[in-house]
Design an enzyme around this catalytic site. Structure first.
Site, short mmCIF file in Angstrom:
data_model
loop_
_atom_site.label_atom_id
_atom_site.label_comp_id
_atom_site.label_asym_id
_atom_site.label_seq_id
_atom_site.Cartn_x
_atom_site.Cartn_y
_atom_site.Cartn_z
N HIS A 193 -21.04 49.33 -23.63
CA HIS A 193 -19.80 48.60 -23.95
C HIS A 193 -20.04 47.13 -23.63
CE1 HIS A 193 -15.12 48.41 -23.80
NE2 HIS A 193 -15.61 47.19 -23.97
N HIS A 236 -19.36 42.86 -24.95
CA HIS A 236 -18.82 41.79 -25.78
C HIS A 236 -19.82 40.64 -25.84
CE1 HIS A 236 -14.70 43.46 -25.92
NE2 HIS A 236 -14.99 43.91 -24.71
N LYS A 244 -14.19 51.80 -32.94
CA LYS A 244 -13.42 51.42 -31.76
C LYS A 244 -11.92 51.45 -32.05
CE LYS A 244 -12.56 49.88 -27.62
NZ LYS A 244 -13.26 48.82 -26.91
N HIS A 268 -10.05 52.20 -26.24
CA HIS A 268 -9.46 51.40 -25.17
C HIS A 268 -8.23 52.19 -24.74
CE1 HIS A 268 -8.42 47.55 -23.05
NE2 HIS A 268 -7.27 48.22 -22.99
N HIS A 273 -14.36 52.24 -20.19
CA HIS A 273 -13.95 51.55 -18.96
C HIS A 273 -12.80 52.27 -18.23
CE1 HIS A 273 -11.02 49.99 -21.76
NE2 HIS A 273 -11.77 49.01 -22.19
N ASP A 315 -18.62 46.38 -20.16
CA ASP A 315 -17.49 45.61 -20.66
C ASP A 315 -17.63 44.14 -20.27
OD1 ASP A 315 -15.14 45.09 -22.01
OD2 ASP A 315 -13.81 45.75 -20.40
#
Length: 347
Positions: free
Chosen positions: A14, A16, A100, A137, A175, A248
């Protein structure tokens, strides 16, 4: 005397990376240690189609410094207009490894997310048919639900009903931050996995709020009570294949973190593996770090384990990590665990 361990080169399930100048600035921090990463699609505009995912992958590879080896594992952003056939084609090509689900308004750049799950059922049914994982999420966004309860309510009202409706759908609870998340993942069977971040193993909500608001500890899902942090530690260090590393790591320039309405996210790519060695040693579980960081994720995603290795060394003196990463987009603060760390990645 120093001590060391050698593990299979890890992956980040995960991550970004953003785009443009920020992508160029932060990508080396991940590629230095991780062989692969599941890349989040919440750009502006979001990565919705296979063509958009291919173009984003090309931009990531173009930003990779010469001599670094890294494979971005692409995902699609689920919207109520997503085409099941496009998802299936992108998966069949090998480009896309997951889709996602962002509940609309749940986190950064999630305004294009899903409001009515029934409207995306054709996509989810196709994913269940072809074995493509859904990354969630896991928070509801209804205003009457307290922010500290959003994960538990999501499990009860969204995830559990969805999995009863589509038991063959493969799901990653991303997460997780609560005892409830830990317990649900433990009982979910082979079609359910859960990622745990580095920072949620280290901070609880006191770190954000006590002694003044600490914007660089603010993330979504927000850190919870200490009992939840301890549950996450037990899960991550248990060796249970249901749990694996998803950092994350989420870069924002300091000006947008230190702000009246600061952005959510902790940037941990730079020092995650050293921090994890510290945590796992504290839990007397260094022998299980490889499972969490390097083995369980590929098993769930049905991908081969990496061939390379990583050596982590514990030194007599605390190690120094950069306080910030300087990008052309602006400075990004590196997550500070609040304690001395004697571990470093040496190879």
């Amino acid at each position: 005397m120093s001590k060391e361990i050698t593990i299979t080169r890890p992956d980040d399930w995960h991550l970004h990376l953003r785009d443009g100048a920020m992508l160029q600035g932060v990508l080396p921090e991940t590629a230095r240690h991780f062989a692969r990463a599941i890349i989040m699609p919440n750009l502006v505009p979001p990565v919705v189609t296979g063509d958009q995912a291919a173009a984003y992958r090309d931009r990531i590879l173009a930003a990779l410094p010469k001599g670094m080896a890294f494979e971005p594992l692409m995902t699609l952003y689920l919207t109520e207009g997503t085409d099941p056939a496009d998802v299936a084609a992108a998966a069949a090509s090998g480009l896309v490894k997951a889709v996602k689900l962002y509940p609309a308004g749940a986190t950064t750049n999630s305004h294009s997310g899903v409001r009515d799950l029934d409207k995306v059922m054709p996509v989810l049914e196709k994913m269940a048919e072809i074995g493509l994982p859904l990354c969630t999420h896991g928070e509801v966004t209804t205003p009457e639900v307290d922010i500290f309860d959003r994960e538990a309510v999501f499990i009860d009202t969204v995830l559990a009903p969805l999995r009863r409706r589509l038991p063959e759908l493969r799901v990653v609870m991303e997460h997780i931050t609560t005892e409830e998340g830990v317990a649900y993942a433990a009982e979910g069977g082979p079609n359910l996995g859960a990622t745990i971040t580095t920072h949620h193993l280290i901070i609880n909500r006191n770190h954000i709020l006590v002694g003044g608001i600490k914007p660089h500890y603010y993330c979504l899902p927000v850190a919870k009570r200490e009992r939840h942090r301890q549950a996450l530690r037990r899960a991550a260090t248990s060796g249970n294949p249901a749990y694996f590393l998803g950092t994350d790591s989420a870069p924002h320039v300091d000006a947008l973190k230190e702000h009246a309405c600061g952005c959510a996210g902790c940037f941990t790519a730079t020092n995650t593996m050293a921090l994890l060695a510290h945590v796992f040693e504290e839990e007397n579980a260094l022998d299980r770090l490889e499972s969490f960081a390097s083995l369980n994720g590929p098993t769930f995603y049905r991908l081969p384990v990496n061939s390379g290795q990583m050596r982590l060394v514990k030194h007599e003196q605390p190690q120094v990590f950069p306080a910030k990463i300087f990008t052309e987009a602006g400075p990004v603060t590196v997550f500070d665990p609040g304690f001395a760390v004697q571990w470093s990645v040496e190879a």
